[in-house]
Write an enzyme that holds these catalytic residues in place. Structure first.
Site, PDB file in Angstrom:
ATOM      1  N   TYR B 132       7.995   6.435  10.038  1.00  0.00           N
ATOM      2  CA  TYR B 132       9.072   5.708   9.366  1.00  0.00           C
ATOM      3  C   TYR B 132       9.378   6.362   8.025  1.00  0.00           C
ATOM      4  O   TYR B 132       8.479   6.615   7.221  1.00  0.00           O
ATOM      5  CB  TYR B 132       8.688   4.238   9.141  1.00  0.00           C
ATOM      6  CG  TYR B 132       9.906   3.441   8.716  1.00  0.00           C
ATOM      7  CD1 TYR B 132      10.698   2.798   9.661  1.00  0.00           C
ATOM      8  CD2 TYR B 132      10.302   3.394   7.383  1.00  0.00           C
ATOM      9  CE1 TYR B 132      11.851   2.124   9.289  1.00  0.00           C
ATOM     10  CE2 TYR B 132      11.453   2.729   7.001  1.00  0.00           C
ATOM     11  CZ  TYR B 132      12.222   2.096   7.967  1.00  0.00           C
ATOM     12  OH  TYR B 132      13.370   1.440   7.600  1.00  0.00           O
ATOM     13  N   GLN B 193      14.008  -3.272  13.308  1.00  0.00           N
ATOM     14  CA  GLN B 193      14.510  -2.852  14.624  1.00  0.00           C
ATOM     15  C   GLN B 193      13.981  -1.460  15.012  1.00  0.00           C
ATOM     16  O   GLN B 193      13.689  -1.202  16.184  1.00  0.00           O
ATOM     17  CB  GLN B 193      16.047  -2.925  14.701  1.00  0.00           C
ATOM     18  CG  GLN B 193      16.811  -2.096  13.689  1.00  0.00           C
ATOM     19  CD  GLN B 193      16.991  -2.792  12.330  1.00  0.00           C
ATOM     20  OE1 GLN B 193      16.273  -3.734  11.997  1.00  0.00           O
ATOM     21  NE2 GLN B 193      17.938  -2.315  11.523  1.00  0.00           N
ATOM     22  N   ASN B 216      10.179  -1.054   3.407  1.00  0.00           N
ATOM     23  CA  ASN B 216      10.365  -2.283   2.628  1.00  0.00           C
ATOM     24  C   ASN B 216       9.630  -3.468   3.268  1.00  0.00           C
ATOM     25  O   ASN B 216       8.852  -3.300   4.209  1.00  0.00           O
ATOM     26  CB  ASN B 216      11.866  -2.569   2.455  1.00  0.00           C
ATOM     27  CG  ASN B 216      12.564  -2.838   3.785  1.00  0.00           C
ATOM     28  OD1 ASN B 216      11.926  -3.135   4.786  1.00  0.00           O
ATOM     29  ND2 ASN B 216      13.882  -2.736   3.785  1.00  0.00           N
ATOM     30  N   SER B 239       2.642   1.834  -6.433  1.00  0.00           N
ATOM     31  CA  SER B 239       1.763   2.928  -6.840  1.00  0.00           C
ATOM     32  C   SER B 239       1.064   2.626  -8.162  1.00  0.00           C
ATOM     33  O   SER B 239       1.500   1.774  -8.932  1.00  0.00           O
ATOM     34  CB  SER B 239       2.610   4.182  -6.970  1.00  0.00           C
ATOM     35  OG  SER B 239       1.806   5.325  -6.947  1.00  0.00           O
ATOM     36  N   HIS B 264       8.178   5.064 -10.756  1.00  0.00           N
ATOM     37  CA  HIS B 264       8.288   4.828  -9.311  1.00  0.00           C
ATOM     38  C   HIS B 264       8.929   3.485  -9.006  1.00  0.00           C
ATOM     39  O   HIS B 264       9.717   3.350  -8.078  1.00  0.00           O
ATOM     40  CB  HIS B 264       6.905   4.832  -8.655  1.00  0.00           C
ATOM     41  CG  HIS B 264       6.531   6.161  -8.084  1.00  0.00           C
ATOM     42  ND1 HIS B 264       7.231   6.758  -7.087  1.00  0.00           N
ATOM     43  CD2 HIS B 264       5.516   7.001  -8.374  1.00  0.00           C
ATOM     44  CE1 HIS B 264       6.666   7.913  -6.780  1.00  0.00           C
ATOM     45  NE2 HIS B 264       5.631   8.094  -7.549  1.00  0.00           N
ATOM     46  N   HIS B 330      -4.719   6.539  -7.840  1.00  0.00           N
ATOM     47  CA  HIS B 330      -4.834   7.847  -8.505  1.00  0.00           C
ATOM     48  C   HIS B 330      -5.717   7.705  -9.739  1.00  0.00           C
ATOM     49  O   HIS B 330      -5.490   6.813 -10.556  1.00  0.00           O
ATOM     50  CB  HIS B 330      -3.467   8.337  -8.979  1.00  0.00           C
ATOM     51  CG  HIS B 330      -2.422   8.392  -7.918  1.00  0.00           C
ATOM     52  ND1 HIS B 330      -1.402   7.464  -7.835  1.00  0.00           N
ATOM     53  CD2 HIS B 330      -2.230   9.262  -6.899  1.00  0.00           C
ATOM     54  CE1 HIS B 330      -0.633   7.764  -6.800  1.00  0.00           C
ATOM     55  NE2 HIS B 330      -1.100   8.837  -6.210  1.00  0.00           N
ATOM     56  N   GLU B 417     -30.186 -12.737  26.036  1.00  0.00           N
ATOM     57  CA  GLU B 417     -28.801 -13.089  25.696  1.00  0.00           C
ATOM     58  C   GLU B 417     -28.134 -13.916  26.800  1.00  0.00           C
ATOM     59  O   GLU B 417     -26.954 -14.258  26.702  1.00  0.00           O
ATOM     60  CB  GLU B 417     -27.984 -11.821  25.378  1.00  0.00           C
ATOM     61  CG  GLU B 417     -28.443 -11.146  24.079  1.00  0.00           C
ATOM     62  CD  GLU B 417     -27.526 -10.038  23.574  1.00  0.00           C
ATOM     63  OE1 GLU B 417     -26.603  -9.630  24.308  1.00  0.00           O
ATOM     64  OE2 GLU B 417     -27.751  -9.585  22.431  1.00  0.00           O
TER      65      GLU B 417
END
Lengths: 432, 432
Positions: B132, B193, B216, B239, B264, B330, B417
């Site tokens: 994507y 979609q 998003n 970020s 960003h 980072h 068991e």
């Protein structure tokens, strides 16, 4: 009982039936999300008070924060009360699982490239892990070993186990297995409230960084919900086996393997692929005979009837492509040359090669992990391993010379991406 | 503008303020789940028809199933139209990312233990991956390389990219980067979609096994929803950077690094830890000066004001424990001896060592991956790597002798068991 669905690749409608088999939904996921959200909110807000109240209500107990934790004496007593052969089997399993998982530790990498840039990857253990163990009949000591050992081998410093004590009862073998595996803390709590306590912490239970282990719909929904705050393992679905077998097998052996899977859960799935239609008949008859003797007959019978399948192929070579589409959690290759067949198959959580490797060995004492990807997720995921308890930090180190060499390209890419400040952070060091 | 929050470890209320900083929620997750569920259902039910209708409605297009796919000529034209310096920068990045990721390929393991049991792990590539790529301003060619290259290095045979063409426009640099990285198919669709089409397939877009790449809130919700049917990567949050810097740095350099992160997203976070209060002042003043010159000033200013933080410690050694709790995506170590400091830090997605390694180098041309764990998830997860595009099959192979050796322990564990059929599947092969 009804026989399971029989498919034959030679028939014209095979593809439709096979697609339907792949698409069959074996699990109805109960919509417990609203309840789970409320439970998590309560524990997050009120800590031990909510955890104790919810536990006492759901599990029929009268705990206080002081009695949430299972004492060392109780664990020792459970260990000492375990019969010698059981203890020996658990310890054999522990040793074999440990040896195998020790080979999975990833190596750090550090190197300098041709222009002098230092790069690398450094692996470190997740600091703390929560291990969920279901209560009741699904409270398996083998699963305690399978979940705790990879974490210990990875170097996790703190493993906190939670297990519900419905009506006060804890499976002593689960406590014994936890002691063998070196679990650090055990709490008699379960359900979404236990997951919330592990994720957010309470006065008694410090929070962990990652939660693993199987559970019911409430536990699964709670794990999905706290994901992000902590890491989680995969959400396990009902178990499944694909057995690819030629006519050279004893039908009773193969029937036993199909039933071992089916007895887990009415939603479990056992599939046989064979190139020998007469052998398929013999296996089905053997399944019917053996079913009558099983203590978990109703479960196994429902699984075999509703989700079992027998697929007859013209040639075993055709089975590889089908196996890849099924992407089974467990794949048994009970054929003359299992290595050759395996070489052509790509998607499987675990493979069991040859006629003398029933999948059950992998459940207990083989050494490999029995926590494996279900519901076709072996197409994109792997069984539990040491890698699930470590994480990687990537390393970059430049000197002034390397920055001069690479800087202009970074500035150019920042420019075309419209990220001024990115460009400046490099340019300022180069007096550009 | 307001200065960001200033914390000092020497003050009595430090722990409270630091906890509040860690707990600050920087992202409001829009509740788009109902909308997303509906979109996915439509695409699942009506395939291309729904995909085209939704795309035309949301992106203002007039596509047909025939024009969903971006043609080779269009990709070639975008590549040829790319300016030489940009192309060279992309190709340098591509080569460096490829070289670094080639070192991440895991090795198969196959061995025989002391009693003759064969065990092992075999790694294979995920067959097909969906990538994507967001549309609009966040349509970054560098991210195409960072997502596609590890998949190619892993051996993924088919990479299908989706990118929304809002009002018909595609970023030609994204197409050029896709061509450089060897992306196999590109479709001009986005949103939930596109995720649904990749997960379930349509007549035009064949389904994939795993979906990666940022998006998003709709895309993130759709990825969560199709998880299980396909694999997904982590859900990326805003970020963040943590810069640990001593007084030996040029305040302007460090200010530039903090702003590179802040530009960003208004929800991005830049944190400075230093042992030098006067240096902290100087950095804050430099940030204010530099801000006025940035094209993305409003974004950077909002991020710095709302989420920026400056922490003064008495001694840099104190910063390691704070860094572990922040667990930054980072981590820049702009100190005299960065290696020594790094050795004491455990949780970070990527580390940038020394004064000449601005984080931005890692965004573009360092060679390591810029898709990294955000929101403190470096405590339990890692940046994108070749490992995200492969999966492991565990291997077990016993002969009759090994089954005799291990079988009794497996039978004992099955017995305790309560799993009869498990025990039988072993016992039947041993004539027990």
């Amino acid at each position: 009982m009804q026989v399971p669905v029989r498919l034959n690749v030679a028939t014209g409608d095979f593809e439709d039936h096979f697609e339907a088999l792949l698409a069959a939904k074996r699990e109805v996921s109960a919509d417990v999300d609203a309840v789970v959200r409320d439970i998590i909110d309560q524990v997050r807000r009120s800590g031990d008070e909510a955890l104790v109240a919810l536990t006492n209500r759901f599990d029929g107990l009268a705990l206080t924060p002081e009695t949430l934790r299972v004492g060392t004496d109780e664990i020792e007593a459970a260990y000492r009360a375990t019969a010698r052969p059981t203890l020996e089997a658990l310890e054999l399993a522990y040793r074999r699982i440990t040896s195998h998982h020790e080979r999975q530790r990833p190596s750090d990498d550090r190197y300098t490239d041709a222009i002098g840039v230092e790069l690398g990857s450094r692996w470190t253990a997740v600091e703390s892990v929560g291990l969920y163990v279901p209560g009741g009949a699904a409270s398996y000591p083998s699963s305690v070993l399978m979940n705790a050992v990879p974490a210990k081998v990875a170097g996790v410093e703190r493993i906190a186990m939670v297990v519900p004590a419905q009506k006060g009862e804890l499976n002593p073998l689960v406590l014994a297995a936890a002691r063998i595996a070196g679990v650090d803390e055990i709490y008699r709590v379960g359900g979404a409230q236990a997951i919330a306590a592990l994720a957010y912490g309470t006065a008694t239970i410090r929070p962990v960084a990652k939660i693993v282990g199987p559970g019911n719909a409430y536990v699964a929904a709670a794990k999905r919900r706290v994901f992000g705050t902590v890491g989680i393992d995969m959400i396990a679905g009902p178990s499944e086996v694909l057995v690819i077998a030629d006519g050279g097998n004893d039908p009773d052996w193969i029937a036993a393997d199909l039933l071992a899977q089916a007895e887990h859960d009415a939603a479990a799935q056992s599939i046989l692929i064979t190139d020998d239609a007469a052998f398929a008949d013999a296996v089905e008859q053997a399944v019917e005979r053996q079913l009558t003797r099983l203590s978990r007959r109703a479960t196994a019978e429902a699984s075999w009837r509703d989700f079992g399948a027998v697929i007859v192929v013209g040639d075993l070579a055709q089975s590889a492509a089908l196996a890849d589409r099924i992407a089974a959690e467990h794949l048994e290759l009970a054929v003359e040359d299992p290595e050759a067949l395996f070489a052509g198959i790509r998607n499987a959580g675990a493979v069991f090669l040859g006629r003398h490797t029933p999948e059950v060995i992998g459940d207990y004492v083989g050494g490999s992990n029995h926590v494996l990807p279900t519901a076709r997720s072996a197409r994109f995921s792997s069984g539990l391993s040491v890698l699930d308890f470590v994480k990687r930090t990537s390393i970059l180190k430049l000197g002034p010379e390397q920055l001069r060499a690479l800087g202009p390209a970074a500035i150019e890419l920042a420019r075309v991406e419209g990220l001024d400040a990115h460009g400046r952070s490099v340019a300022i060091r180069l007096n550009l």
